[in-house]
Design a protein around this motif. Structure first.
Motif, short mmCIF file in Angstrom:
data_model
loop_
_atom_site.label_atom_id
_atom_site.label_comp_id
_atom_site.label_asym_id
_atom_site.label_seq_id
_atom_site.Cartn_x
_atom_site.Cartn_y
_atom_site.Cartn_z
N ASP A 1 50.08 -1.87 19.38
CA ASP A 1 51.02 -2.99 19.59
C ASP A 1 51.04 -3.92 18.39
O ASP A 1 52.11 -4.36 17.95
N ALA A 2 49.87 -4.22 17.85
CA ALA A 2 49.79 -5.10 16.69
C ALA A 2 50.45 -4.45 15.48
O ALA A 2 51.21 -5.08 14.74
N ALA A 3 50.17 -3.15 15.26
CA ALA A 3 50.76 -2.45 14.11
C ALA A 3 52.27 -2.40 14.23
O ALA A 3 52.98 -2.64 13.24
N LEU A 4 52.78 -2.11 15.41
CA LEU A 4 54.23 -2.08 15.61
C LEU A 4 54.85 -3.43 15.27
O LEU A 4 55.85 -3.50 14.55
N ASP A 5 54.25 -4.49 15.75
CA ASP A 5 54.77 -5.83 15.49
C ASP A 5 54.73 -6.14 13.98
O ASP A 5 55.71 -6.62 13.41
N VAL A 6 53.62 -5.85 13.34
CA VAL A 6 53.48 -6.14 11.91
C VAL A 6 54.45 -5.28 11.09
O VAL A 6 55.15 -5.79 10.21
N PHE A 7 54.52 -3.98 11.39
CA PHE A 7 55.43 -3.10 10.65
C PHE A 7 56.89 -3.53 10.85
O PHE A 7 57.66 -3.53 9.90
N ALA A 8 57.25 -3.87 12.08
CA ALA A 8 58.64 -4.22 12.36
C ALA A 8 59.05 -5.52 11.67
O ALA A 8 60.20 -5.66 11.27
N HIS A 9 58.13 -6.45 11.55
CA HIS A 9 58.49 -7.75 10.97
C HIS A 9 58.20 -7.88 9.48
O HIS A 9 58.89 -8.62 8.79
N LYS A 10 57.20 -7.17 9.02
CA LYS A 10 56.81 -7.30 7.63
C LYS A 10 57.30 -6.14 6.77
O LYS A 10 57.38 -6.26 5.55
N GLY A 11 57.59 -5.03 7.43
CA GLY A 11 57.93 -3.82 6.70
C GLY A 11 56.70 -2.97 6.51
O GLY A 11 55.59 -3.50 6.34
N PHE A 12 56.89 -1.66 6.51
CA PHE A 12 55.76 -0.75 6.40
C PHE A 12 55.00 -0.95 5.08
O PHE A 12 53.79 -1.06 5.07
N HIS A 13 55.73 -1.00 3.97
CA HIS A 13 55.07 -1.09 2.66
C HIS A 13 54.36 -2.43 2.46
O HIS A 13 53.31 -2.48 1.82
N SER A 14 54.91 -3.49 3.01
CA SER A 14 54.30 -4.82 2.83
C SER A 14 53.12 -5.06 3.77
O SER A 14 52.27 -5.90 3.50
N ALA A 15 53.09 -4.34 4.86
CA ALA A 15 52.01 -4.52 5.85
C ALA A 15 50.70 -3.96 5.31
O ALA A 15 50.68 -2.97 4.58
N THR A 16 49.62 -4.60 5.70
CA THR A 16 48.29 -4.11 5.32
C THR A 16 47.46 -3.89 6.58
O THR A 16 47.76 -4.43 7.65
N ILE A 17 46.41 -3.12 6.41
CA ILE A 17 45.47 -2.91 7.53
C ILE A 17 44.88 -4.26 7.94
O ILE A 17 44.68 -4.52 9.13
N ALA A 18 44.63 -5.13 6.98
CA ALA A 18 44.09 -6.46 7.29
C ALA A 18 45.07 -7.25 8.16
O ALA A 18 44.66 -7.93 9.11
N ASP A 19 46.38 -7.16 7.87
CA ASP A 19 47.40 -7.83 8.68
C ASP A 19 47.35 -7.32 10.12
O ASP A 19 47.42 -8.10 11.08
N ILE A 20 47.25 -6.01 10.25
CA ILE A 20 47.25 -5.40 11.59
C ILE A 20 45.98 -5.78 12.34
O ILE A 20 46.05 -6.15 13.53
N ALA A 21 44.84 -5.73 11.68
CA ALA A 21 43.58 -6.11 12.33
C ALA A 21 43.62 -7.56 12.78
O ALA A 21 43.20 -7.88 13.90
N GLN A 22 44.15 -8.42 11.93
CA GLN A 22 44.24 -9.84 12.29
C GLN A 22 45.15 -10.02 13.50
O GLN A 22 44.81 -10.74 14.44
N LYS A 23 46.30 -9.35 13.51
CA LYS A 23 47.24 -9.46 14.64
C LYS A 23 46.60 -8.92 15.91
O LYS A 23 46.80 -9.46 17.00
N ALA A 24 45.79 -7.86 15.78
CA ALA A 24 45.13 -7.27 16.94
C ALA A 24 43.92 -8.08 17.39
O ALA A 24 43.39 -7.87 18.47
N GLY A 25 43.45 -9.00 16.53
CA GLY A 25 42.29 -9.80 16.87
C GLY A 25 40.99 -9.03 16.77
O GLY A 25 40.05 -9.29 17.53
N ILE A 26 40.93 -8.09 15.84
CA ILE A 26 39.72 -7.29 15.67
C ILE A 26 39.35 -7.25 14.18
O ILE A 26 40.16 -7.61 13.32
N ALA A 27 38.15 -6.79 13.91
CA ALA A 27 37.70 -6.65 12.53
C ALA A 27 38.38 -5.44 11.89
O ALA A 27 38.66 -4.44 12.57
N LYS A 28 38.63 -5.54 10.60
CA LYS A 28 39.27 -4.45 9.86
C LYS A 28 38.45 -3.17 9.99
O LYS A 28 39.00 -2.08 10.17
N GLY A 29 37.13 -3.27 9.93
CA GLY A 29 36.27 -2.10 10.06
C GLY A 29 36.43 -1.41 11.41
O GLY A 29 36.39 -0.18 11.49
N LEU A 30 36.63 -2.20 12.46
CA LEU A 30 36.82 -1.61 13.78
C LEU A 30 38.15 -0.86 13.84
O LEU A 30 38.24 0.22 14.43
#
Length: 191
Positions: free
Chosen positions: A21-50
């Motif tokens: 859900d977080a990745a979909l939201d980040v990709f849809a609003h930021k664009g696939f190329h501009s999105a980072t794993i850190a953005d997705i982890a932050q949106k999901a409320g989890i650590a990047k390592g997780l």
């Protein structure tokens, strides 16, 4: 008290959905190329390592999102899975498809933005999508043949192009008359 296997699996599934859900939201609003794993982890409320524990890359996340979305879209297609589409099943599919267009606006924003970027979809992802589409295409062509269309293959292409155009217009214009268009599609193909 330790968790049961069922509890562990339920937690895992919940975490996967949270990430998707977080990745979909980040990709849809930021664009696939501009999105980072850190953005997705932050949106999901989890650590990047997780997040990396579940998905190795944003490409893997994209693939999972796209495949899940397509499977979700066609879950009501040929509902009894007998390979023959009836008028009632076609109407059910059309109604379900239009409902999902509204419910999954971010998915469609993402889908069309990455579809127009051929370097984003891997060959493997395209093959998976074709594997999902091919049985559906065959069943729709047979449906149009039974309905008496002179060129059932062309009618499928027209329906496919109409569907794409409807979604693109809807995601770019909230005032697009989706319900009226749905009724016209039903009249065209069922009644």
């Amino acid at each position: 008290m330790p968790r049961t296997k069922q509890q562990v699996e339920a937690i895992r599934q919940q975490r996967v959905m949270q990430i998707l859900d977080a990745a979909l939201d980040v990709f849809a609003h930021k664009g696939f190329h501009s999105a980072t794993i850190a953005d997705i982890a932050q949106k999901a409320g989890i650590a990047k390592g997780l997040l990396y524990h579940y998905y190795s890359s944003k490409e893997e996340l994209l693939s999972h999102i796209v495949i899940n979305g397509m499977n979700n879209l066609i879950e009501k297609f040929d509902e009894n899975h007998d390979g023959v589409l009836t008028d009632a099943e076609m109407e059910l599919f059309i109604n379900d498809m239009f409902r999902k267009i509204v419910e999954n606006r971010n998915y469609w924003k993402l889908y069309f933005s990455v579809m127009l970027q051929p370097n984003v979809f891997s060959k493997e992802l395209m093959q998976k999508l074709e594997g999902i589409y091919e049985p559906m295409v065959s069943i729709l062509i047979q449906y149009f043949r039974r309905k008496g269309y002179q060129n059932p293959e062309m009618e499928f292409m027209i329906l496919h192009a109409l569907s794409d155009g409807i979604v693109i217009n809807y995601i770019s214009n909230e005032n697009f008359p989706l319900d009226a268009i749905k009724e016209e599609i039903i009249k065209r193909y069922i009644k």
